[in-house]
Design an enzyme around this catalytic site. Structure first.
Site, PDB file in Angstrom:
ATOM      1  N   GLY A 179       8.192  -9.625 -25.835  1.00 16.60           N
ATOM      2  CA  GLY A 179       8.656 -10.548 -25.184  1.00 16.60           C
ATOM      3  C   GLY A 179       7.477 -11.599 -24.754  1.00 16.60           C
ATOM      4  N   PRO A 181       4.393 -13.849 -23.545  1.00 12.15           N
ATOM      5  CA  PRO A 181       3.021 -13.407 -23.105  1.00 12.15           C
ATOM      6  C   PRO A 181       3.292 -13.683 -21.285  1.00 12.15           C
ATOM      7  CG  PRO A 181       2.844 -15.297 -24.446  1.00 12.15           C
ATOM      8  CD  PRO A 181       4.294 -15.022 -24.300  1.00 12.15           C
ATOM      9  N   THR A 186       1.707  -5.197 -20.487  1.00 12.01           N
ATOM     10  CA  THR A 186       0.773  -4.060 -20.638  1.00 12.01           C
ATOM     11  C   THR A 186       0.677  -3.432 -19.222  1.00 12.01           C
ATOM     12  OG1 THR A 186      -0.692  -5.868 -21.681  1.00 12.01           O
ATOM     13  CG2 THR A 186      -1.975  -4.228 -20.564  1.00 12.01           C
ATOM     14  N   GLU A 403       7.334 -43.434 -16.690  1.00 12.31           N
ATOM     15  CA  GLU A 403       7.462 -42.371 -15.958  1.00 12.31           C
ATOM     16  C   GLU A 403       8.984 -42.398 -15.151  1.00 12.31           C
ATOM     17  OE1 GLU A 403       6.628 -39.624 -17.018  1.00 12.31           O
ATOM     18  OE2 GLU A 403       4.741 -40.205 -17.993  1.00 12.31           O
ATOM     19  N   ASP A 479       7.306 -36.923 -26.116  1.00 12.33           N
ATOM     20  CA  ASP A 479       8.868 -36.852 -25.883  1.00 12.33           C
ATOM     21  C   ASP A 479       9.728 -36.760 -27.198  1.00 12.33           C
ATOM     22  OD1 ASP A 479       8.132 -37.044 -23.086  1.00 12.33           O
ATOM     23  OD2 ASP A 479       8.281 -39.493 -23.212  1.00 12.33           O
TER      24      ASP A 479
HETATM   25  P1  ADP Z   1       1.592  -9.198 -20.963  1.00 18.69           P
HETATM   26  O1  ADP Z   1       1.156  -7.715 -21.303  1.00 18.69           O
HETATM   27  O2  ADP Z   1       2.945  -9.139 -20.893  1.00 18.69           O
HETATM   28  O3  ADP Z   1       0.809 -10.412 -21.725  1.00 18.69           O
HETATM   29  P2  ADP Z   1       0.242  -8.547 -18.405  1.00 18.69           P
HETATM   30  O4  ADP Z   1       0.974  -7.017 -18.415  1.00 18.69           O
HETATM   31  O5  ADP Z   1      -1.106  -8.474 -19.153  1.00 18.69           O
HETATM   32  O6  ADP Z   1       1.402  -9.300 -19.517  1.00 18.69           O
HETATM   33  O7  ADP Z   1       0.418  -9.256 -17.226  1.00 18.69           O
HETATM   34  C1  ADP Z   1      -0.489 -10.141 -16.931  1.00 18.69           C
HETATM   35  C2  ADP Z   1      -0.748 -10.371 -15.461  1.00 18.69           C
HETATM   36  O8  ADP Z   1       0.460 -10.917 -15.029  1.00 18.69           O
HETATM   37  C3  ADP Z   1      -0.750  -8.979 -14.594  1.00 18.69           C
HETATM   38  O9  ADP Z   1      -2.194  -8.391 -14.534  1.00 18.69           O
HETATM   39  C4  ADP Z   1       0.042  -9.299 -13.586  1.00 18.69           C
HETATM   40  O10 ADP Z   1      -0.998 -10.071 -12.346  1.00 18.69           O
HETATM   41  C5  ADP Z   1       0.787 -10.235 -13.698  1.00 18.69           C
HETATM   42  N1  ADP Z   1       2.272  -9.924 -13.821  1.00 18.69           N
HETATM   43  C6  ADP Z   1       3.030  -9.872 -14.992  1.00 18.69           C
HETATM   44  N2  ADP Z   1       4.121  -9.412 -14.711  1.00 18.69           N
HETATM   45  C7  ADP Z   1       4.207  -9.155 -13.417  1.00 18.69           C
HETATM   46  C8  ADP Z   1       5.150  -8.295 -12.645  1.00 18.69           C
HETATM   47  N3  ADP Z   1       6.452  -8.127 -13.032  1.00 18.69           N
HETATM   48  N4  ADP Z   1       4.874  -8.055 -11.415  1.00 18.69           N
HETATM   49  C9  ADP Z   1       3.802  -8.279 -11.056  1.00 18.69           C
HETATM   50  N5  ADP Z   1       2.666  -8.894 -11.669  1.00 18.69           N
HETATM   51  C10 ADP Z   1       3.099  -9.289 -12.812  1.00 18.69           C
END
Ligand code: ADP
Length: 565
Positions: A179, A181, A186, A403, A479
């Site tokens: 999905g 970023p 993670t 704008e 645009d």
């Molecule tokens: P990805 O791996 O999808 O790029 P991460 O897991 O590294 O994203 O998320 C980055 C940061 O975004 C996390 O450290 C957190 O602070 C915030 N975050 C993302 N999704 C959530 C969520 N569902 N709930 C709370 N914090 C989130």
């Protein structure tokens, strides 16, 4: 001592084989100098690796393959290439002399042994980020309910692998979270390890990609060996596309190092025994680019999508992020969620963090709605440029007309809420901006897309109507780019034109599509112009107010538009 001798011999042989291998590969990628020079003139060369042997190496902009060509041994060659914007890296010439190769191999071996001796097992530990406790649990992740639900049986398997062995059940050993970023992929992997109370081995796909063939593969083996020592573990590979992209079909584009690494990973995963509680979790932004061998049954066969949060999920994430912060009563979380459409969790995190910093700068012990608004604009449009002196009155006027054009068209079509207009240039390079908040919905209708295109054309049309067709500016380039993308999707992806409900992306042929794109674009541009001509008073009034005030918020915008209509 015996062991060291063995290492020296092994390493020297490996080094020689590698060097000979490199020189053989080079021969396959030989490009005549005349062709090389043509590429230089076509600005197609990225880097030249220069040494004083009879061949030099180079890399093209669109391709990672290293090619060789004849060394022109020309005076000023370096200067000429630098002037053309090419990166010029000078390398030591190893030549073809065996003694030179052996010399380097010997020095390399000595450095290797000294390094090994002093660091002992530190190499493997340093490569992987091992967190025995990750401190992130499911409760720390807001929203993402489906992904959490899907992850729960993995936790159960990690906790009680014997249970699954007894019933001969095959639990997926490879999970891919995919999905956008910043959506929490993670975090989810970390939470699985924490909930199951097992070690978490984290590594990034690009850590495996080394210059030397074989290093990535040996890192994979070493990573799995470490994890197996614990019997239960989560191995986490972030951005697996670095090693797991679809393999090239043509021989020229193969990347041997990546292939070996990928094969090592697949072999390790195939070798899991039933009572081993080890799962491998990988992330990618795009699953469709991954190699089929990687995502087929028995490998990474559970695919869990983690989407951008919807409004309810955004509310939950914002609530969680504000949990330990002092906030003013004027903060309405639902309102913030409403206007943060298309924000990922990471962007929401950045928003709240920015707002906290602004509260500190203001010497305020609570975050209030002004801090949130400022942080929001900073994230959407970049910082306001502090030095506005370079903006002439004419620049201001053009930006205001442009704008205001967007805003008037959006208002007439009623396809979004205009939340802010500004003619202050931002550090992201925009001259100004008109911030539209679209309704959060799953599907876009044909009309929605047409309206979006017309809103985008509003800026250029306003310039044409007020300043004249000779005086339209470059300000509309972004645009036009966005509108063109929308038109292409409208025709080629969504089959929304008359007499065409075929996907051109699948057909891979686009005869006459340019004519169709042009027809749609001109038709929508004319319609946009008519809207602005009908609402010319709104356009002028809004532009004048912008010149005077520079920024208008939602209330001010709608007051002006209401008064005029
Ligand atoms: P990805 O791996 O999808 O790029 P991460 O897991 O590294 O994203 O998320 C980055 C940061 O975004 C996390 O450290 C957190 O602070 C915030 N975050 C993302 N999704 C959530 C969520 N569902 N709930 C709370 N914090 C989130």
């Amino acid at each position: 001592m015996k062991k060291i001798n063995y290492k020296i011999i092994g390493f020297v042989s490996l080094f020689i084989v590698l060097l000979l291998g490199v020189s053989l590969i080079d021969k396959d990628n030989y490009v005549p100098y005349i062709d090389f020079y043509e590429k230089v003139n076509n600005q197609n060369i990225d880097t030249i690796f220069y040494n004083n042997s009879d061949k030099i190496k180079f890399k093209q902009k669109d391709n990672d393959t290293v090619f060789t060509t004849d060394n022109p041994r020309k005076e000023n060659f370096k200067e000429e290439m630098l002037f053309k914007g090419i990166t010029f890296k000078e390398q030591i010439n190893v030549g073809n002399s065996l003694s030179a190769i052996l010399g380097i191999a010997l020095v390399g071996s000595i450095i290797f042994i000294v390094y090994k001796k002093t660091k002992k097992s530190a190499i493997t530990i340093k490569q992987f980020d091992i967190n025995d406790k990750t401190n992130i649990y499911f409760k720390d992740i807001a929203g993402n309910e489906e992904a959490k639900e899907n992850s729960k049986d993995i936790v159960d398997f990690l906790k009680y692998p014997e249970k699954y062995k007894k019933l001969n059940a095959r639990i997926p050993r490879g999970i891919i979270f995919y999905g956008e970023p910043g959506t929490g992929k993670t975090m989810m992997a970390r939470a699985i390890a924490s909930e199951a109370n097992v070690p978490f081995y984290s590594v990034c796909g690009s850590d495996f990609v080394e210059m030397y063939v074989g290093v990535g593969a040996s890192r994979v083996r070493s990573l799995f060996k470490k994890a197996r020592e614990h019997k239960k573990a989560v191995i986490f590979i972030d951005e697996i596309d670095a090693i797991g992209k679809k393999r090239a079909t043509s021989l020229q584009n193969t990347n041997e190092e990546r292939e070996q690494t990928l094969n090592a990973l697949l072999t390790e995963m195939s070798g899991f025994s039933k009572d081993e509680g080890i799962v491998v979790i990988a992330t990618t932004n795009r699953i469709d680019i991954l190699d089929d061998a990687l995502i087929r049954a028995g490998r990474f066969d559970r695919h869990i999508e983690i989407n951008l949060p919807d409004k309810v999920a955004r509310e939950k994430i914002i609530t969680l992020l504000l949990k330990d912060k002092k906030i003013d009563d004027n903060i309405n979380i639902e309102e913030i969620a409403k206007k943060t459409i298309y924000f990922s969790g990471a962007m929401l995190d950045a928003l709240i963090n920015e707002a906290s910093i602004m509260a500190i700068k203001d010497n305020n012990d609570k975050i209030n709605i002004n801090h949130i608004d400022k942080a929001y604009l900073k994230i959407i449009a970049g910082d306001e440029k502090k030095d506005k002196s370079f903006m002439t009155e004419q620049d201001k006027k053009i930006t205001a007309i442009h704008e205001a054009g967007h805003a008037v068209v959006t208002n007439a079509l009623n396809n979004a809420t205009i939340s802010k207009i500004s003619i202050i240039p931002t550090t992201k390079g925009a001259g100004g901006f008109c911030l539209n908040i679209f309704e959060d919905k799953l599907f876009q209708t044909k009309k929605d897309i047409e309206n979006q295109i017309m809103s985008l054309y509003g800026g250029r049309c306003a310039e044409e109507i007020i300043l004249g067709s000779e005086n339209i500016t470059t300000g509309a380039y972004n645009d036009i780019e966005k509108a063109t993308k929308l038109i292409i999707d409208y025709v080629s992806k969504y089959g929304m034109t008359d007499n065409n409900i075929l996907s051109h992306n699948i057909l891979k042929e686009n005869n006459n599509t340019l004519d169709i794109y042009k027809k749609i674009s001109l038709n929508l541009y004319e319609k946009t112009k008519n809207i602005l001509i009908e609402n010319i008073k709104n356009l002028e009034k809004l532009a004048n107010e912008l010149i005077e005030k520079e920024t208008l918020d939602e209330k001010q915008i709608y007051n002006i538009l209401k008064k005029c209509s």
